[in-house]
Write a protein that holds these residues in place. Structure first.
Motif, PDB file in Angstrom:
ATOM      1  N   GLN A 162     -18.859  -2.047   2.958  1.00 51.04           N
ATOM      2  CA  GLN A 162     -17.889  -1.286   3.751  1.00 51.04           C
ATOM      3  C   GLN A 162     -18.514  -0.713   5.017  1.00 51.04           C
ATOM      4  OE1 GLN A 162     -18.582  -0.521   0.485  1.00 51.04           O
ATOM      5  NE2 GLN A 162     -18.852   1.693   0.211  1.00 51.04           N
ATOM      6  N   ALA A 163     -19.804  -0.365   4.980  1.00 54.83           N
ATOM      7  CA  ALA A 163     -20.452   0.182   6.166  1.00 54.83           C
ATOM      8  C   ALA A 163     -20.634  -0.894   7.237  1.00 54.83           C
ATOM      9  CB  ALA A 163     -21.801   0.802   5.792  1.00 54.83           C
ATOM     10  N   GLY A 164     -21.210  -2.030   6.848  1.00 53.60           N
ATOM     11  CA  GLY A 164     -21.443  -3.098   7.804  1.00 53.60           C
ATOM     12  C   GLY A 164     -20.161  -3.639   8.398  1.00 53.60           C
ATOM     13  N   LEU A 165     -19.137  -3.797   7.572  1.00 49.60           N
ATOM     14  CA  LEU A 165     -17.859  -4.291   8.077  1.00 49.60           C
ATOM     15  C   LEU A 165     -17.217  -3.290   9.032  1.00 49.60           C
ATOM     16  CD1 LEU A 165     -16.381  -5.850   4.799  1.00 49.60           C
ATOM     17  CD2 LEU A 165     -17.389  -7.066   6.740  1.00 49.60           C
ATOM     18  N   SER A 166     -17.357  -1.993   8.708  1.00 50.86           N
ATOM     19  CA  SER A 166     -16.762  -0.967   9.571  1.00 50.86           C
ATOM     20  C   SER A 166     -17.375  -0.985  10.961  1.00 50.86           C
ATOM     21  CB  SER A 166     -16.953   0.417   8.939  1.00 50.86           C
ATOM     22  OG  SER A 166     -16.201   0.545   7.751  1.00 50.86           O
ATOM     23  N   LEU A 213     -10.913   2.562   6.121  1.00 50.77           N
ATOM     24  CA  LEU A 213     -11.865   1.868   6.980  1.00 50.77           C
ATOM     25  C   LEU A 213     -11.221   1.637   8.351  1.00 50.77           C
ATOM     26  CD1 LEU A 213     -13.360  -0.770   4.494  1.00 50.77           C
ATOM     27  CD2 LEU A 213     -14.175   1.536   5.021  1.00 50.77           C
ATOM     28  N   PRO A 214     -12.013   1.520   9.410  1.00 47.46           N
ATOM     29  CA  PRO A 214     -11.450   1.366  10.760  1.00 47.46           C
ATOM     30  C   PRO A 214     -10.466   0.209  10.853  1.00 47.46           C
ATOM     31  CG  PRO A 214     -13.815   1.753  10.875  1.00 47.46           C
ATOM     32  CD  PRO A 214     -13.490   1.561   9.425  1.00 47.46           C
ATOM     33  N   GLY A 215      -9.260   0.514  11.251  1.00 53.17           N
ATOM     34  CA  GLY A 215      -8.237  -0.510  11.384  1.00 53.17           C
ATOM     35  C   GLY A 215      -7.673  -0.996  10.069  1.00 53.17           C
ATOM     36  N   HIS A 216      -8.047  -0.365   8.962  1.00 55.78           N
ATOM     37  CA  HIS A 216      -7.613  -0.877   7.661  1.00 55.78           C
ATOM     38  C   HIS A 216      -7.396   0.260   6.658  1.00 55.78           C
ATOM     39  CE1 HIS A 216      -6.975  -4.167   4.887  1.00 55.78           C
ATOM     40  NE2 HIS A 216      -7.897  -3.726   4.048  1.00 55.78           N
ATOM     41  N   ARG A 252     -10.753  -6.653  -3.594  1.00 58.56           N
ATOM     42  CA  ARG A 252      -9.639  -7.237  -2.841  1.00 58.56           C
ATOM     43  C   ARG A 252      -9.425  -6.482  -1.521  1.00 58.56           C
ATOM     44  NH1 ARG A 252      -6.167  -6.517  -6.480  1.00 58.56           N
ATOM     45  NH2 ARG A 252      -6.817  -8.373  -7.635  1.00 58.56           N
ATOM     46  N   TYR A 253      -9.552  -5.171  -1.555  1.00 57.12           N
ATOM     47  CA  TYR A 253      -9.405  -4.353  -0.347  1.00 57.12           C
ATOM     48  C   TYR A 253     -10.406  -4.781   0.724  1.00 57.12           C
ATOM     49  CZ  TYR A 253      -9.565  -0.042   2.523  1.00 57.12           C
ATOM     50  OH  TYR A 253      -9.566   0.866   3.551  1.00 57.12           O
ATOM     51  N   LEU A 254     -11.649  -5.033   0.318  1.00 61.57           N
ATOM     52  CA  LEU A 254     -12.667  -5.468   1.267  1.00 61.57           C
ATOM     53  C   LEU A 254     -12.408  -6.893   1.753  1.00 61.57           C
ATOM     54  CD1 LEU A 254     -15.860  -3.966  -0.410  1.00 61.57           C
ATOM     55  CD2 LEU A 254     -14.748  -3.198   1.695  1.00 61.57           C
ATOM     56  N   GLU A 255     -11.998  -7.764   0.845  1.00 59.74           N
ATOM     57  CA  GLU A 255     -11.701  -9.140   1.250  1.00 59.74           C
ATOM     58  C   GLU A 255     -10.535  -9.177   2.237  1.00 59.74           C
ATOM     59  OE1 GLU A 255     -13.223 -11.633  -2.694  1.00 59.74           O
ATOM     60  OE2 GLU A 255     -11.131 -10.980  -2.561  1.00 59.74           O
ATOM     61  N   GLU A 256      -9.544  -8.341   2.025  1.00 60.37           N
ATOM     62  CA  GLU A 256      -8.413  -8.283   2.946  1.00 60.37           C
ATOM     63  C   GLU A 256      -8.845  -7.726   4.300  1.00 60.37           C
ATOM     64  OE1 GLU A 256      -5.641  -5.917   0.791  1.00 60.37           O
ATOM     65  OE2 GLU A 256      -4.880  -7.602  -0.422  1.00 60.37           O
ATOM     66  N   TYR A 257      -9.812  -6.832   4.284  1.00 59.18           N
ATOM     67  CA  TYR A 257     -10.352  -6.295   5.531  1.00 59.18           C
ATOM     68  C   TYR A 257     -10.999  -7.409   6.356  1.00 59.18           C
ATOM     69  CZ  TYR A 257     -12.672  -2.720   8.471  1.00 59.18           C
ATOM     70  OH  TYR A 257     -13.087  -1.920   9.506  1.00 59.18           O
ATOM     71  N   GLY A 316     -21.116   7.805   3.180  1.00 58.08           N
ATOM     72  CA  GLY A 316     -21.354   6.564   2.458  1.00 58.08           C
ATOM     73  C   GLY A 316     -20.137   6.054   1.726  1.00 58.08           C
ATOM     74  N   ARG A 317     -18.981   6.612   1.999  1.00 56.93           N
ATOM     75  CA  ARG A 317     -17.767   6.311   1.241  1.00 56.93           C
ATOM     76  C   ARG A 317     -16.675   5.747   2.144  1.00 56.93           C
ATOM     77  NH1 ARG A 317     -17.919  10.297  -3.364  1.00 56.93           N
ATOM     78  NH2 ARG A 317     -19.866  11.435  -3.142  1.00 56.93           N
ATOM     79  N   PHE A 318     -15.642   5.224   1.497  1.00 53.63           N
ATOM     80  CA  PHE A 318     -14.494   4.711   2.243  1.00 53.63           C
ATOM     81  C   PHE A 318     -13.863   5.812   3.099  1.00 53.63           C
ATOM     82  CE2 PHE A 318     -14.344   1.659  -1.415  1.00 53.63           C
ATOM     83  CZ  PHE A 318     -14.555   0.513  -0.675  1.00 53.63           C
ATOM     84  N   GLU A 319     -14.013   7.063   2.695  1.00 59.36           N
ATOM     85  CA  GLU A 319     -13.328   8.161   3.369  1.00 59.36           C
ATOM     86  C   GLU A 319     -13.803   8.364   4.795  1.00 59.36           C
ATOM     87  OE1 GLU A 319     -12.546  12.087   4.890  1.00 59.36           O
ATOM     88  OE2 GLU A 319     -14.524  11.435   4.262  1.00 59.36           O
ATOM     89  N   ALA A 320     -15.112   8.272   5.043  1.00 54.96           N
ATOM     90  CA  ALA A 320     -15.610   8.655   6.363  1.00 54.96           C
ATOM     91  C   ALA A 320     -16.650   7.717   6.945  1.00 54.96           C
ATOM     92  CB  ALA A 320     -16.196  10.077   6.312  1.00 54.96           C
ATOM     93  N   VAL A 321     -16.965   6.630   6.264  1.00 51.24           N
ATOM     94  CA  VAL A 321     -17.952   5.721   6.847  1.00 51.24           C
ATOM     95  C   VAL A 321     -17.462   5.180   8.193  1.00 51.24           C
ATOM     96  CG1 VAL A 321     -17.094   3.631   5.685  1.00 51.24           C
ATOM     97  CG2 VAL A 321     -19.518   3.801   6.327  1.00 51.24           C
ATOM     98  N   GLY A 322     -16.145   5.103   8.344  1.00 47.22           N
ATOM     99  CA  GLY A 322     -15.579   4.640   9.609  1.00 47.22           C
ATOM    100  C   GLY A 322     -15.866   5.569  10.770  1.00 47.22           C
ATOM    101  N   ARG A 323     -15.882   6.887  10.513  1.00 47.65           N
ATOM    102  CA  ARG A 323     -16.198   7.834  11.590  1.00 47.65           C
ATOM    103  C   ARG A 323     -17.637   7.650  12.063  1.00 47.65           C
ATOM    104  NH1 ARG A 323     -13.191  11.589   8.300  1.00 47.65           N
ATOM    105  NH2 ARG A 323     -15.101  12.598   7.571  1.00 47.65           N
TER     106      ARG A 323
END
Length: 449
Positions: free
Chosen positions: A32-36, A79-82, A100-105, A406-413
């Motif tokens: 999730q971090a690298g994709l974000s 996640l950013p945009g998702h 599945r959430y990550l694959e859809e991202y 390190g979580r889905f909640e704020a790794v995007g920020r």
């Protein structure tokens, strides 16, 4: 930006054709971090590639047990945009839904992702260019984001070596379900989130569980009509940054509060488990063949966990009163079991214990990074993810900047912040005509935070 084709097990041909020309940025790790950060870099037009040693979702797919689910509500998956758009925002994704959430991202924005390739060496030349060695070849990059997280190598205490050979041992990352274990009682060592949830999984399956209890705190799932996470989110708990604490190092080493999202979410109350037949002990201190010794701290650890949970309720009460929020009242927790006689010894043979699950965490392994970017404990030296070495960044670390780093909640920020820094560094190098060797010392002068 035109995405680099996704190719399993090989670097994209566009990278092989670079010759001696460095790519603008490489992201190491496709979770999730690298994709974000890839999403954020793509929005800024920064050419980059994401290298993932396995496949997207590997950690969730391969190192979580069958009944695993998030302990944070689905609405915190942003996640950013998702952001989460499903029908159960207050529910908790189970393991397969997370994958599945990550694959859809990935399908949504098609990052320049290479799967099945490991980075085995990262160095920095005298000119400031990063040299990246992988299982599929070598290339260079101006900037590097290490997004491999903190959970690299399963950690076992050396005392595990002294258990009888007949006892089957599992690390929590290798546990899948109760049927995987041999018949007989089970000892679970560790009461962080994994240990408590695995102990519950075994307990609900009817197994006799012995649990070595550590000092991890707990939190109530619901209080005064809402999930405690929702209250804490309203209170700004998840946006408070590491600079607001006197001892950042201590905060970053804190153990997570144990709770569960299983079956819609509920408390994990170790006292209730004990009341219903689970055997609780203090911290494991010694192993001599089949005889195990425990510290005399069970009551202290249970009282501490309850005290933390009640202090969180105190904070929620104060918030409700200060804001004048109409909320139902709720009676406070009363312990349902007391450890009047704390057992200090467990004979595995007499108790019929045939397996041990070690929920003892993970160790970081950055030995492949041959750059002086770590402190004496091996922790990355950084400020909000910007490393002490110009051009080197870290993403997805616990409390990297806030609770949710390190979580889905704020790794995007955090990803947005690093992408801005990377883009500004690239632009500054271009303007100054220092593309070769960028980011240079000029880039290190960019403001952080």
């Amino acid at each position: 930006m035109t995405p680099v084709p996704r190719l399993d097990g090989a670097l994209p041909q566009s990278l092989k054709d670079l010759g001696g020309t460095p790519i603008a940025a490489v992201v190491i790790g496709g979770g999730q971090a690298g994709l974000s950060v890839s999403h954020c870099l793509g929005e800024r037009g920064v050419d980059h590639v994401v290298i993932e040693a396995h496949r997207v979702g590997h950690e969730w797919r391969e190192r979580r047990w069958d009944s695993f689910c998030l302990v944070t509500p689905n609405w915190q998956c942003r996640l950013p945009g998702h952001p989460y758009t499903g029908s159960d925002p207050d529910g908790f994704m189970v393991r397969d839904d997370i994958v599945r959430y990550l694959e859809e991202y990935v399908a949504a924005f098609r990052p320049p992702l290479v799967e099945g390739v490991s980075v085995t060496r990262l160095r920095r030349s005298a000119h400031g260019v990063f040299e990246v060695t992988t299982t599929a070849g070598e290339f260079t990059a101006h900037q590097v984001v290490v997004a491999t997280g903190p959970y690299h190598t399963p950690k076992l205490p050396r005392t595990a070596e002294r258990l009888p050979a007949a006892i089957e041992q599992f690390h929590s990352s290798g546990y899948r379900n109760p049927d995987q274990l041999p018949d007989g009682a089970v000892l679970v060592v560790g009461t962080g989130q994994s240990g408590c949830q695995i102990a519950e999984d075994l307990h609900l399956a009817g197994r006799q569980v012995h649990l070595a209890v550590g000092s991890a705190p707990r939190v109530a799932r619901f209080y005064r009509g809402r999930d405690c996470v929702a209250w804490l989110d309203d209170m700004g708990h998840y946006t408070k940054n590491i600079d607001g604490f006197d001892d950042a190092d201590a905060v970053r080493l804190r153990v997570n509060h144990y709770v569960t999202g299983r079956d819609g979410g509920r408390d994990i109350d170790l006292r209730a488990f004990a009341r219903d037949g689970m055997r609780l002990y203090g911290r494991l201190t010694e192993v001599e063949g089949p005889v195990l010794e425990f510290a005399d701290d069970l009551k202290t650890n249970l009282d501490h966990a309850d005290g933390v949970a009640e202090s969180i309720k105190d904070a929620i009460d104060a918030h409700i009163e200060a804001a004048g929020i109409p909320a139902p009242t709720e009676a406070r927790y009363r312990p349902v079991w007391q450890p009047d006689d704390q057992p200090g010894v467990l004979d595995l043979t007499e108790a019929g214990v045939t397996s041990v699950v070690w929920a003892t965490g993970f160790a970081r392994d950055h030995r492949w990074i041959e750059i002086p970017a770590f402190d004496g404990r091996g922790y990355p030296m950084h400020r909000r993810g910007v490393g002490s070495v110009p051009g080197l960044y870290f993403l997805g670390l616990p409390w990297q900047y806030t609770w949710g780093s390190g979580r889905f909640e704020a790794v995007g920020r955090d990803a947005e912040f690093l992408a801005d820094h990377i883009d500004a560094s690239r632009r500054l190098a271009d303007v100054c005509g220092t593309l070769t060797g960028a980011p240079s010392a000029l880039a290190s002068a960019l403001p952080i935070g």
